[in-house]
Design a protein around this motif. Structure first.
Motif, PDB file in Angstrom:
ATOM      1  N   ARG A 156      23.208 130.406 -57.941  1.00  0.00           N
ATOM      2  CA  ARG A 156      24.499 130.998 -58.310  1.00  0.00           C
ATOM      3  C   ARG A 156      25.138 131.627 -57.086  1.00  0.00           C
ATOM      4  N   GLU A 157      25.216 130.875 -55.983  1.00  0.00           N
ATOM      5  CA  GLU A 157      25.706 131.420 -54.725  1.00  0.00           C
ATOM      6  C   GLU A 157      27.035 130.835 -54.272  1.00  0.00           C
ATOM      7  N   HIS A 158      27.560 129.837 -54.985  1.00  0.00           N
ATOM      8  CA  HIS A 158      28.911 129.374 -54.646  1.00  0.00           C
ATOM      9  C   HIS A 158      29.900 130.513 -54.885  1.00  0.00           C
ATOM     10  N   LEU A 159      31.006 130.459 -54.162  1.00  0.00           N
ATOM     11  CA  LEU A 159      31.969 131.553 -54.264  1.00  0.00           C
ATOM     12  C   LEU A 159      32.498 131.703 -55.684  1.00  0.00           C
ATOM     13  N   TYR A 160      32.750 130.601 -56.363  1.00  0.00           N
ATOM     14  CA  TYR A 160      33.266 130.699 -57.731  1.00  0.00           C
ATOM     15  C   TYR A 160      32.244 131.356 -58.652  1.00  0.00           C
ATOM     16  N   GLN A 161      30.959 131.085 -58.437  1.00  0.00           N
ATOM     17  CA  GLN A 161      29.906 131.707 -59.244  1.00  0.00           C
ATOM     18  C   GLN A 161      29.820 133.204 -58.966  1.00  0.00           C
ATOM     19  N   ARG A 162      29.910 133.560 -57.705  1.00  0.00           N
ATOM     20  CA  ARG A 162      29.829 134.980 -57.333  1.00  0.00           C
ATOM     21  C   ARG A 162      31.011 135.767 -57.889  1.00  0.00           C
ATOM     22  N   ALA A 163      32.197 135.144 -57.889  1.00  0.00           N
ATOM     23  CA  ALA A 163      33.373 135.816 -58.455  1.00  0.00           C
ATOM     24  C   ALA A 163      33.169 136.100 -59.939  1.00  0.00           C
ATOM     25  N   ILE A 164      32.633 135.129 -60.674  1.00  0.00           N
ATOM     26  CA  ILE A 164      32.413 135.313 -62.109  1.00  0.00           C
ATOM     27  C   ILE A 164      31.324 136.345 -62.360  1.00  0.00           C
ATOM     28  N   LEU A 165      30.264 136.322 -61.561  1.00  0.00           N
ATOM     29  CA  LEU A 165      29.199 137.318 -61.719  1.00  0.00           C
ATOM     30  C   LEU A 165      29.702 138.738 -61.461  1.00  0.00           C
ATOM     31  N   HIS A 166      30.770 138.875 -60.664  1.00  0.00           N
ATOM     32  CA  HIS A 166      31.337 140.190 -60.386  1.00  0.00           C
ATOM     33  C   HIS A 166      32.515 140.517 -61.291  1.00  0.00           C
ATOM     34  N   GLY A 167      32.699 139.746 -62.373  1.00  0.00           N
ATOM     35  CA  GLY A 167      33.659 140.155 -63.395  1.00  0.00           C
ATOM     36  C   GLY A 167      34.875 139.281 -63.574  1.00  0.00           C
ATOM     37  N   ALA A 168      35.127 138.311 -62.692  1.00  0.00           N
ATOM     38  CA  ALA A 168      36.283 137.435 -62.878  1.00  0.00           C
ATOM     39  C   ALA A 168      36.026 136.486 -64.054  1.00  0.00           C
ATOM     40  N   SER A 169      37.057 136.154 -64.788  1.00  0.00           N
ATOM     41  CA  SER A 169      36.902 135.233 -65.914  1.00  0.00           C
ATOM     42  C   SER A 169      36.872 133.799 -65.416  1.00  0.00           C
ATOM     43  N   HIS A 170      36.316 132.911 -66.240  1.00  0.00           N
ATOM     44  CA  HIS A 170      36.302 131.488 -65.895  1.00  0.00           C
ATOM     45  C   HIS A 170      37.729 130.967 -65.723  1.00  0.00           C
ATOM     46  N   GLY A 171      38.634 131.404 -66.587  1.00  0.00           N
ATOM     47  CA  GLY A 171      40.012 130.948 -66.509  1.00  0.00           C
ATOM     48  C   GLY A 171      40.688 131.367 -65.219  1.00  0.00           C
ATOM     49  N   ARG A 172      40.465 132.607 -64.782  1.00  0.00           N
ATOM     50  CA  ARG A 172      41.089 133.079 -63.543  1.00  0.00           C
ATOM     51  C   ARG A 172      40.541 132.324 -62.343  1.00  0.00           C
ATOM     52  N   VAL A 173      39.253 132.065 -62.341  1.00  0.00           N
ATOM     53  CA  VAL A 173      38.667 131.309 -61.231  1.00  0.00           C
ATOM     54  C   VAL A 173      39.237 129.898 -61.193  1.00  0.00           C
ATOM     55  N   CYS A 174      39.309 129.257 -62.344  1.00  0.00           N
ATOM     56  CA  CYS A 174      39.874 127.912 -62.420  1.00  0.00           C
ATOM     57  C   CYS A 174      41.313 127.901 -61.926  1.00  0.00           C
ATOM     58  N   LEU A 175      42.078 128.908 -62.313  1.00  0.00           N
ATOM     59  CA  LEU A 175      43.477 129.001 -61.903  1.00  0.00           C
ATOM     60  C   LEU A 175      43.596 129.215 -60.397  1.00  0.00           C
ATOM     61  N   ALA A 176      42.715 130.042 -59.828  1.00  0.00           N
ATOM     62  CA  ALA A 176      42.769 130.306 -58.384  1.00  0.00           C
ATOM     63  C   ALA A 176      42.481 129.042 -57.584  1.00  0.00           C
ATOM     64  N   TYR A 177      41.471 128.289 -57.997  1.00  0.00           N
ATOM     65  CA  TYR A 177      41.157 127.041 -57.297  1.00  0.00           C
ATOM     66  C   TYR A 177      42.280 126.021 -57.483  1.00  0.00           C
ATOM     67  N   ALA A 178      42.867 125.987 -58.677  1.00  0.00           N
ATOM     68  CA  ALA A 178      43.985 125.072 -58.920  1.00  0.00           C
ATOM     69  C   ALA A 178      45.188 125.429 -58.046  1.00  0.00           C
ATOM     70  N   ALA A 179      45.445 126.733 -57.880  1.00  0.00           N
ATOM     71  CA  ALA A 179      46.555 127.168 -57.039  1.00  0.00           C
ATOM     72  C   ALA A 179      46.342 126.726 -55.593  1.00  0.00           C
ATOM     73  N   TRP A 180      45.108 126.826 -55.117  1.00  0.00           N
ATOM     74  CA  TRP A 180      44.805 126.379 -53.760  1.00  0.00           C
ATOM     75  C   TRP A 180      45.097 124.874 -53.621  1.00  0.00           C
ATOM     76  N   THR A 181      44.661 124.087 -54.583  1.00  0.00           N
ATOM     77  CA  THR A 181      44.846 122.641 -54.504  1.00  0.00           C
ATOM     78  C   THR A 181      46.310 122.253 -54.650  1.00  0.00           C
ATOM     79  N   LEU A 182      47.048 122.945 -55.496  1.00  0.00           N
ATOM     80  CA  LEU A 182      48.482 122.683 -55.613  1.00  0.00           C
ATOM     81  C   LEU A 182      49.206 123.026 -54.319  1.00  0.00           C
ATOM     82  N   ALA A 183      48.794 124.119 -53.676  1.00  0.00           N
ATOM     83  CA  ALA A 183      49.384 124.468 -52.379  1.00  0.00           C
ATOM     84  C   ALA A 183      49.046 123.406 -51.339  1.00  0.00           C
ATOM     85  N   ALA A 184      47.817 122.895 -51.372  1.00  0.00           N
ATOM     86  CA  ALA A 184      47.420 121.838 -50.440  1.00  0.00           C
ATOM     87  C   ALA A 184      48.234 120.571 -50.687  1.00  0.00           C
TER      88      ALA A 184
END
Length: 335
Positions: free
Chosen positions: A259-287
């Protein structure tokens, strides 16, 4: 010659989305009490959840093979072996080496059909590089499939963007649309609440197709530049690669679940699955937006901006690592 679909693209996308959803639903009814992913200290979910829902995605992608021209048979054969290995692992776990060997076998047909940059690398090195690319992306999508909606959303965005950039009616565009539709059809089962996981059959099919799509789009007249798929897949490439290098530096067994990927660590520290998914999607849309802007730029400029983008991603990953320390290393929790 490529077999051109007789139906309009929007209708094919709709039918493919429905097929993916229907197959996933049929599998869920069978697997919800028989093929379960059980919670443990290396996973993020808290309740037993059916896995193998990526069967619908694999079905859609196999159906798209005739539209790929001369490489369609190679794609279908490689996908069947790779996704089949994942499906077998969903039902009865395979040893890591056996699974890797089957992935390597499945990568062969696509590498032979669509070598990576053969004009630059030559035919032999081009095939070898394509083979390694397929294996790498299959495992990257597998590693990154640990949070609701994340792997499917990234594949959806990659496929849709590649379909746009490859040009309407091209084989790469049809494959990109099939990838996007398959992923879209699965998402209602996995986001925001996961009733069904992709399983290895799904993550293998997605990673395999992302690699095959990139290779196919770089072939022939109107081929896209290599920096474009690099930009579009950068969210997963960066998180997976940097995490792997970090684990190698600590001499950990990189083939074991963690559980050491950044997305896993974010969720373990309280971020929701939806927010993590949205953050990664925002990065890809910007790319993708950056890629669209770079299409008219000279090659040197496009490569320079792409490398700068990747460097900014490394910096973001480092900052995120400080905010969300690895499990067991947070002084605020260890104090």
């Amino acid at each position: 010659m490529t077999a051109v679909p007789a139906l309009p693209a929007w209708l094919l996308v709709l039918l493919a989305t429905v097929l993916s959803t229907a197959v996933a639903g049929a599998w869920w009814r069978h697997a919800r009490e028989r093929v379960l992913d059980l919670p443990d200290d290396r996973r993020l979910h808290q309740v037993p959840t059916a896995r193998g829902g990526g069967l619908g995605i694999a079905a859609v992608l196999l159906a798209a093979a005739p539209w790929l021209g001369s490489g369609g048979v190679a794609f279908a054969l490689g996908l069947a072996v790779t996704a089949g290995a994942g499906f077998y692992d969903d039902l009865r776990p395979l040893p890591p080496l056996a699974k890797l060997l089957l992935q390597a076998l499945g990568a062969v047909p696509v590498a032979l059909a669509w070598p990576l940059l053969p004009g630059l690398l030559g035919p032999v090195l081009g095939v070898a590089a394509a083979w390694l690319l397929v294996i790498a992306l299959v495992n990257i999508w597998n590693f990154m499939d640990g949070s609701n909606g994340l792997a499917a959303t990234q594949a959806l965005l990659f496929g849709a963007a590649m379909a746009l950039f490859a040009g309407a009616g091209t084989p790469a565009a049809w494959l990109g649309l099939a990838l996007a539709a398959g992923a879209l059809g699965f998402l209602p089962w996995n986001l925001p609440r996961a009733r069904l996981f992709l399983g290895d059959v799904g993550s293998h099919a997605l990673g395999f197709t992302v690699a095959a799509l990139a290779l196919r789009a770089m072939q022939g007249e109107g081929a896209i530049a290599p920096w474009l798929p690099l930009l579009l897949a950068s969210a997963f490439l960066l998180d997976a690669s940097l995490t792997l290098l970090s684990r190698l530096a600590r001499r950990e067994r990189v083939w074991q679940a963690h559980r050491e990927h950044l997305y896993q660590r974010a969720i373990l520290h309280g971020a929701s699955h939806g927010r993590v998914c949205l953050a990664y999607a925002a990065w890809t849309l910007a790319a993708a937006s950056l890629a669209a802007w770079l299409l008219a730029a000279p090659s040197a400029v496009a490569w320079g901006v792409t490398l700068a983008w990747l460097f900014s991603g490394i910096m973001c990953h480092a900052l995120g690592g400080r905010r969300w320390p690895r499990p067991g290393t947070d002084p605020r929790k260890d104090a």
